[in-house]
Design a protein around this motif. Structure first.
Motif, short mmCIF file in Angstrom:
data_model
loop_
_atom_site.label_atom_id
_atom_site.label_comp_id
_atom_site.label_asym_id
_atom_site.label_seq_id
_atom_site.Cartn_x
_atom_site.Cartn_y
_atom_site.Cartn_z
N HIS A 34 54.59 39.70 -71.96
CA HIS A 34 55.90 39.38 -71.39
C HIS A 34 56.39 38.02 -71.87
O HIS A 34 55.60 37.13 -72.19
CB HIS A 34 55.80 39.28 -69.86
CG HIS A 34 55.36 40.52 -69.17
ND1 HIS A 34 54.10 41.06 -69.28
CD2 HIS A 34 56.04 41.33 -68.30
CE1 HIS A 34 54.01 42.13 -68.53
NE2 HIS A 34 55.17 42.32 -67.92
N TRP A 35 57.70 37.88 -71.86
CA TRP A 35 58.35 36.57 -71.98
C TRP A 35 59.14 36.29 -70.70
O TRP A 35 59.86 37.17 -70.22
CB TRP A 35 59.29 36.53 -73.18
CG TRP A 35 58.60 36.44 -74.50
CD1 TRP A 35 58.39 37.44 -75.39
CD2 TRP A 35 58.04 35.27 -75.09
NE1 TRP A 35 57.72 36.97 -76.50
CE2 TRP A 35 57.50 35.63 -76.34
CE3 TRP A 35 57.92 33.93 -74.69
CZ2 TRP A 35 56.87 34.73 -77.20
CZ3 TRP A 35 57.30 33.03 -75.52
CH2 TRP A 35 56.78 33.42 -76.78
N PHE A 36 58.97 35.09 -70.19
CA PHE A 36 59.72 34.59 -69.04
C PHE A 36 60.31 33.24 -69.42
O PHE A 36 59.87 32.59 -70.37
CB PHE A 36 58.80 34.37 -67.83
CG PHE A 36 58.42 35.61 -67.09
CD1 PHE A 36 57.43 36.46 -67.57
CD2 PHE A 36 59.03 35.94 -65.88
CE1 PHE A 36 57.06 37.60 -66.88
CE2 PHE A 36 58.66 37.08 -65.17
CZ PHE A 36 57.67 37.91 -65.67
N ARG A 37 61.24 32.79 -68.62
CA ARG A 37 61.74 31.43 -68.78
C ARG A 37 62.06 30.86 -67.40
O ARG A 37 62.36 31.61 -66.46
CB ARG A 37 62.96 31.36 -69.69
CG ARG A 37 64.23 31.95 -69.12
CD ARG A 37 65.36 31.86 -70.14
NE ARG A 37 66.63 32.28 -69.59
CZ ARG A 37 67.76 32.33 -70.29
NH1 ARG A 37 67.77 31.99 -71.59
NH2 ARG A 37 68.89 32.71 -69.72
N GLN A 38 62.01 29.54 -67.33
CA GLN A 38 62.34 28.86 -66.07
C GLN A 38 63.10 27.59 -66.38
O GLN A 38 62.58 26.68 -67.04
CB GLN A 38 61.07 28.54 -65.28
CG GLN A 38 61.35 27.99 -63.90
CD GLN A 38 60.11 27.99 -63.03
OE1 GLN A 38 58.98 28.06 -63.50
NE2 GLN A 38 60.33 27.93 -61.72
N ALA A 39 64.32 27.56 -65.90
CA ALA A 39 65.15 26.37 -66.04
C ALA A 39 64.90 25.44 -64.86
O ALA A 39 64.48 25.90 -63.79
CB ALA A 39 66.62 26.77 -66.11
N PRO A 40 65.16 24.15 -65.02
CA PRO A 40 64.94 23.21 -63.92
C PRO A 40 65.71 23.62 -62.67
O PRO A 40 66.90 23.92 -62.73
CB PRO A 40 65.47 21.88 -64.47
CG PRO A 40 65.33 22.02 -65.94
CD PRO A 40 65.59 23.46 -66.24
N GLY A 41 64.99 23.66 -61.55
CA GLY A 41 65.62 23.99 -60.28
C GLY A 41 65.91 25.45 -60.07
O GLY A 41 66.52 25.83 -59.07
N LYS A 42 65.48 26.29 -61.00
CA LYS A 42 65.74 27.73 -60.89
C LYS A 42 64.43 28.49 -60.87
O LYS A 42 63.39 28.00 -61.26
CB LYS A 42 66.62 28.19 -62.04
CG LYS A 42 68.02 27.60 -62.04
CD LYS A 42 68.89 28.24 -63.09
CE LYS A 42 70.31 27.71 -63.04
NZ LYS A 42 71.19 28.36 -64.05
N GLU A 43 64.53 29.74 -60.41
CA GLU A 43 63.35 30.59 -60.39
C GLU A 43 63.01 31.07 -61.81
O GLU A 43 63.87 31.14 -62.68
CB GLU A 43 63.60 31.80 -59.49
CG GLU A 43 63.71 31.43 -58.02
CD GLU A 43 63.81 32.66 -57.12
OE1 GLU A 43 63.85 32.48 -55.90
OE2 GLU A 43 63.85 33.79 -57.65
N ARG A 44 61.74 31.39 -61.97
CA ARG A 44 61.32 31.95 -63.24
C ARG A 44 61.93 33.34 -63.40
O ARG A 44 61.87 34.15 -62.47
CB ARG A 44 59.79 32.02 -63.29
CG ARG A 44 59.21 32.28 -64.65
CD ARG A 44 57.72 32.02 -64.67
NE ARG A 44 57.42 30.62 -64.43
CZ ARG A 44 56.21 30.07 -64.59
NH1 ARG A 44 55.20 30.83 -65.00
NH2 ARG A 44 56.01 28.79 -64.34
N GLU A 45 62.51 33.61 -64.56
CA GLU A 45 63.15 34.89 -64.77
C GLU A 45 62.53 35.61 -65.97
O GLU A 45 62.15 35.00 -66.97
CB GLU A 45 64.67 34.74 -64.96
CG GLU A 45 65.11 33.85 -66.09
CD GLU A 45 66.62 33.72 -66.16
OE1 GLU A 45 67.35 34.41 -65.43
OE2 GLU A 45 67.09 32.90 -67.00
#
Length: 121
Positions: A34-45
């Protein structure tokens, strides 16, 4: 087992980056990467999953048409090619490995350390 991402960095809007994830030391039943990403202050998507059979799903609508997932069998790596990058793509990008595909981050125990992608405007 170990997952190692690489390829992040700083790029201007409209540019491209190529991320790589190499998995090692896992049993064969752990084949859904899998690939996920997480921006500052946001949930991992969740971005995508490629099953052990090669079936691929892209969950992230923002990725469709801009991100391409492929396998580099020579390096036993999963590649996330990101084109036409936007500032809102700025995030820590992670790969995860599981027995099955799931867009739910809490379903996953095996994660890489992440690689930072920063897109400047």
């Amino acid at each position: 087992g170990q997952l190692v991402e690489s390829g992040g960095g700083l790029v201007q809007a409209g540019g491209s980056l190529r991320l790589s994830c190499v998995a090692s030391g896992f049993s064969d039943d752990y084949s859904a990467i899998h690939w996920f990403r997480q921006a500052p202050g946001k949930e991992r998507e969740a971005i995508s999953c490629t099953s052990g059979r090669g079936d691929r799903v892209i969950w992230l609508s923002a990725a469709k048409g801009r991100f391409t997932i492929s396998s580099d069998n020579t390096k036993n790596a999963q590649v996330l090619q990101m084109d036409s990058l936007k500032p809102e793509d700025t995030a820590m990008y992670y790969c995860a490995l599981n027995r099955h595909c799931s867009p739910i981050s809490f379903d996953h125990r095996h994660w890489g350390q992440g690689t930072q992608v920063t897109v400047s405007s």
